[in-house]
Structure formats: structure tokens, C-alpha cells
Design an enzyme around this catalytic site. Structure first.
Site, PDB file in Angstrom:
ATOM      1  CD  GLU A 208      16.548 -15.797  19.419  1.00  0.00           C
ATOM      2  OE1 GLU A 208      16.604 -14.562  19.470  1.00  0.00           O
ATOM      3  OE2 GLU A 208      17.133 -16.468  18.543  1.00  0.00           O
TER       4      GLU A 208
ATOM      5  CD  GLU B 240      11.288 -15.781  11.494  1.00  0.00           C
ATOM      6  OE1 GLU B 240      12.233 -15.182  12.027  1.00  0.00           O
ATOM      7  OE2 GLU B 240      11.412 -16.406  10.419  1.00  0.00           O
TER       8      GLU B 240
ATOM      9  CD  GLU C 299      20.298 -15.904  10.445  1.00  0.00           C
ATOM     10  OE1 GLU C 299      19.204 -16.305   9.966  1.00  0.00           O
ATOM     11  OE2 GLU C 299      20.416 -14.824  11.043  1.00  0.00           O
TER      12      GLU C 299
ATOM     13  CE  LYS D 175      14.017 -14.049  15.041  1.00  0.00           C
ATOM     14  NZ  LYS D 175      14.734 -14.744  13.975  1.00  0.00           N
TER      15      LYS D 175
END
Length: 465
Positions: free
Chosen positions: A322, A331, A266, A325
Site C-alpha cells: 500500500e 509499512e 495481524e 501508508k
């Protein structure tokens, strides 16, 4: 060991071609699913293709996603869930069954190339899983062998906090609590199976925590004249990512494994975040991702100062913003696409588009300097009254007189609404606990605002930055 002088030239050429074929410099995308508004797997695979991404990593072995990846040219990384690690580490039959259920039905029509055991297991305090991690990796590898599957590498992604020292890079050292008992046997396994040390590496967080000493352009690959020379090696660095990767390389070398390859599981940069999260914006996100892809896809490979010429396989985080999260706002804002499938900005994973080739101008960054002033923590919106009510009860149960002002007859009791009472409670809680790690999140129910919600005699507590 036989000297190279005795190896026929054609054998050497074969060795080189095999190793370079095995390690592709193509960049991939992390496909997380922590959202309640995301496109279907088949639509998502089309978006992945539109990026020209050649790898995708998912955080499970979702059958619908795997079916959607059938007969594509995309290399796939799947994952054993954290909660299965302990049981798999103790049972070869359970490991065999997991591979039989989650790999065999799709392979080789789906180009599964990486099977990751857990995700960032070594980041949080040990819950009994640390010492089961490498045994579980060995079990999974054995299961693949049982099913005569040879092309899948087994590993596990680690966060950068597996290092206790990373500066200067030559001082890279694994944490004492995991170095001997976990990391060394892991490196032995990775070395023996010719797999990778998978690392999640985010220059954004390193920069955001050290803005006074690290130049933003250095973190974004824009620093033409800013360099850092490691006093231990005299190696010169031109960007923060290389420093972080070489700290990992030196830590592995310190344990006797100088040749285990690094795979960036990542990396990325947030396109938005909370008011107190400096530098999280579309401009920086696009700049970082475009530049990191350009670096990683350059041929011949650039590598890093400590490992010049090494190919570094990499996967960008993430496909979508998202919304479920947990944690700070960043995040939920690492995506390249909004949940409705529109691009947040242009990016070409092939690396073929020159930086000047992106035509749509990026919005100018407005938060590259830390916010200074007061911030309040408010309810974002009352979608689920039960959840907001539970969060209100939790906030009021913490600290000293957190919710006194919203009791009947007190200065902030009216208006008597769940929104106002919970917003006061969130602000009061955060004002008390921010210094000790409290956040304005409440499982995504809260949001920060620089606008003072106080009215009349009712004064909302604030956090001052």
C-alpha cells in the site's frame, strides 16, 4: 458446577463438535486500502479467493467491498473507525444506527463474523478513547443482540506493546497504565461473550530490534536445533511467534482470565523496506508466511507451548503493498500482491502445499545483515510540487542551520531546483534528527540512497549506520 461424570456422552460429543465448528483454523488476509493504485473490490475478492484465504479483515465497513463478498464462503471482519468510539460509548442509539447501517444490509449474505471496535487504540497516548473502548464494545454487542444477530464476535485489535513485559513469556504482563482500567474489563467482556483477544503480533519487528540476541531462523520457523526454555515454566520454544503469543496468554492469566482465546489479527513479514531496515526482503517474507500458515493450519492444532492443541485463528498482513501508508518503508511493503494484481511470491493459505511444492525460486536475501555506511535522504520524485515545497519548508524550519547551504549565494543553492533543495533539506534534517526519532519519510515523498548526491563544493549531510 456439575461434574463431567454426570454429563451424558452424546452431550460431550455435541459440546466438542460445537466448539470446533465455531473456531476454524483457516487463515485469512488483511485487506488494507491505503493506496491510490489498488484494484477494485471485486478484483480484490478474486485475488483473495486465489490465495485460498477463508477470512478477510477490512479496516472499515466499506459497502463496495462488502457487496463484493456477498455469497462467498469467506468469513469477514469489519471495523468501527477509531474516531467514532467515544460517541458510540455514550450512545446506544448511535451504536444501534451504526450496526443498522453497516451490518444489517449485508448480513447474513456476507459472512460477517467479527466486528472490531477501533484499531490498536491502546498503542498511542490516550486521546480520551482508552476508557471509552470497552463501553463501546458493550454497546455494539447490545446493538447486534437488538437486531437478533448472534454469530458475530465483538473485539478490538491490540498491538504487542500492550505488554510492558514479554520476556520470558511466563513474565508476560500488561502495561500498568491500561491493565486495571481497560484490559481487565475488556477480558471480562471477551470471556463473557466467548470472543477473542485480538492481537497484532510481528516477529519481524521483535527480531529486527534484537538481532544480536535472536536468531533469524528462529523468527522464520526455520530453526531446527535452536530452542529457548522459559526458566519460569520449563516450557521449550522453537520459534519467536509462540513466545510472543504465550506472553499474551500469561498476561491474561495474571489478570485472572486464563481461558480467553487468542486471535492473531495481524502477522506477516515485509518484502522490502528502507536501506536501514534489516531483513525486509521477499525471501524472508515468503519463508515466514508459508511457515506460519503451515503451522496454523496443521490438524490437529499445534497451539503453543503454554496452550498446546489450541486453535489460533489468524489473519496475515496484507493483501497489497500500500503506497500511501505512512512511516518507514516496511509499512508499504507487507503485501502478497503488487498493486497491479501480480503475486510477489507464491503462497497457499489452505496450508495444503508442502514447502517443497512452491516451484518458483525466491530471490536470495541481500539485507539480512545490517547496512553499514552512509545514507542520504532524497526526494523520491516530484509528483506534487506543493507537497514537496511544504515538506521542504518544514525540514528547514527544524533544527540548527538545517538549510543554510541552500540559501542564495551559498554552496548548495545551485542548481536552483525544488528537487535538489528539498533533497538537501531532507538529508540535513534527517542527519540532525535521526537519533531522536526523525525519519526519512516526509509522508512518502522521500527515499534513502547509499549514493552520495554531493557535488563540487556542496556536501550533503549524511546518516552513518
Amino acid at each position: 458446577m456439575m461434574g463431567l461424570g454426570f454429563v451424558p456422552i452424546f452431550s460431550l460429543a455435541l459440546l466438542v463438535s460445537i466448539s470446533s465448528a465455531e473456531i476454524s483454523n483457516k487463515v485469512g488476509i488483511n485487506y488494507g486500502q491505503l493506496g491510490n493504485n489498488l484494484p477494485s473490490p471485486s478484483e480484490s475478492v478474486e485475488l483473495i479467493k486465489s490465495l485460498k484465504a477463508k477470512r478477510v479483515k477490512i479496516y472499515d465497513a466499506n459497502p463496495d467491498i462488502l457487496k463484493s463478498l456477498k455469497d462467498t464462503d469467506i468469513q469477514v471482519s469489519i471495523m468501527v473507525p477509531n474516531q467514532l468510539i467515544e460517541n458510540i460509548s455514550k450512545s446506544q442509539s448511535l451504536s444501534d444506527q451504526w450496526v443498522k447501517t453497516n451490518v444489517v444490509p449485508y448480513y447474513p449474505d456476507v459472512k460477517i463474523r467479527y466486528l472490531l471496535v477501533g484499531n490498536e487504540i491502546l498503542t498511542n497516548p490516550d486521546s480520551g478513547t482508552w476508557f471509552n473502548l470497552v463501553p463501546a464494545m458493550r454497546r455494539i454487542k447490545a446493538s447486534l443482540k437488538t437486531h437478533k444477530i448472534k454469530k458475530i464476535k465483538v473485539g478490538t485489535p491490540s498491538a504487542i506493546n500492550v505488554l510492558e513485559s514479554s520476556f520470558p513469556p511466563s513474565n508476560g504482563t500488561f502495561r500498568a497504565d491500561i491493565s486495571g482500567p481497560v484490559i481487565k474489563p475488556m477480558l471480562q467482556f471477551l470471556d463473557r461473550t466467548k470472543s477473542f483477544f485480538f492481537i497484532d503480533v510481528y516477529p519481524y519487528f521483535a527480531w529486527a530490534d534484537n538481532q544480536q540476541t535472536i536468531n533469524l531462523d528462529y523468527a522464520l520457523f526455520k530453526a531446527g536445533n535452536i530452542t529457548y526454555t522459559d526458566p519460569g515454566t520449563n516450557l521449550t520454544y522453537t520459534n519467536l511467534l509462540d513466545q510472543m503469543l504465550d506472553a499474551v496468554a500469561f498476561a491474561m492469566k495474571r489478570l485472572g482470565y486464563p481461558d480467553v482465546r487468542i486471535f492473531i489479527a495481524e502477522t506477516g513479514w515485509p518484502n522490502d523496506g528502507d536501506i536501514d531496515q534489516v531483513g525486509a526482503n521477499i525471501y524472508n517474507s515468503a519463508t515466514f508466511n508459508r511457515n506460519v500458515i503451515k503451522k496454523l493450519t496443521t490438524k490437529p492444532a499445534i497451539g503453543t507451548p503454554a496452550r498446546p492443541g489450541w486453535v489460533i485463528p489468524s489473519i496475515i498482513f496484507s493483501l497489497y503493498n500500500e503506497n500511501q501508508k505512512p512511516g518507514p518503508g516496511t509499512e508499504r511493503h507487507f503485501g502478497l500482491f503488487y498493486p497491479n494484481g501480480t503475486k510477489i511470491y507464491e503462497v497457499d493459505f489452505s496450508g495444503d502445499t508442502p514447502l517443497s511444492g512452491y516451484k518458483k525460486p525466491l530471490p536470495a536475501p541481500t539485507n539480512n545483515e545490517p547496512y553499514k555506511g552512509k545514507i542520504w535522504c532524497m526526494v523520491a520524485k516530484v509528483v506534487n510540487k506543493t507537497e514537496v515545497g511544504d515538506a521542504l519548508s518544514y525540514a528547514c524550519s527544524q533544527g540548527n542551520k538545517t538549510c543554510d547551504a541552500i540559501q542564495p549565494g551559498k554552496e548548495c543553492y545551485k542548481p536552483d531546483s525544488l528537487f535538489w533543495h528539498a533533497s538537501y533539506a531532507f538529508s540535513s534534517y534527517w542527519a540532525q534528527f535521526k537519533k531522536s526519532g526523525g525519519t526519512c519519510s516526509f509522508n512518502g515523498l522521500a527515499t534513502m540512497t547509499p549514493k552520495d548526491p554531493s557535488f563540487g563544493h556542496c556536501k550533503f549531510p549524511a546518516v552513518t549506520l
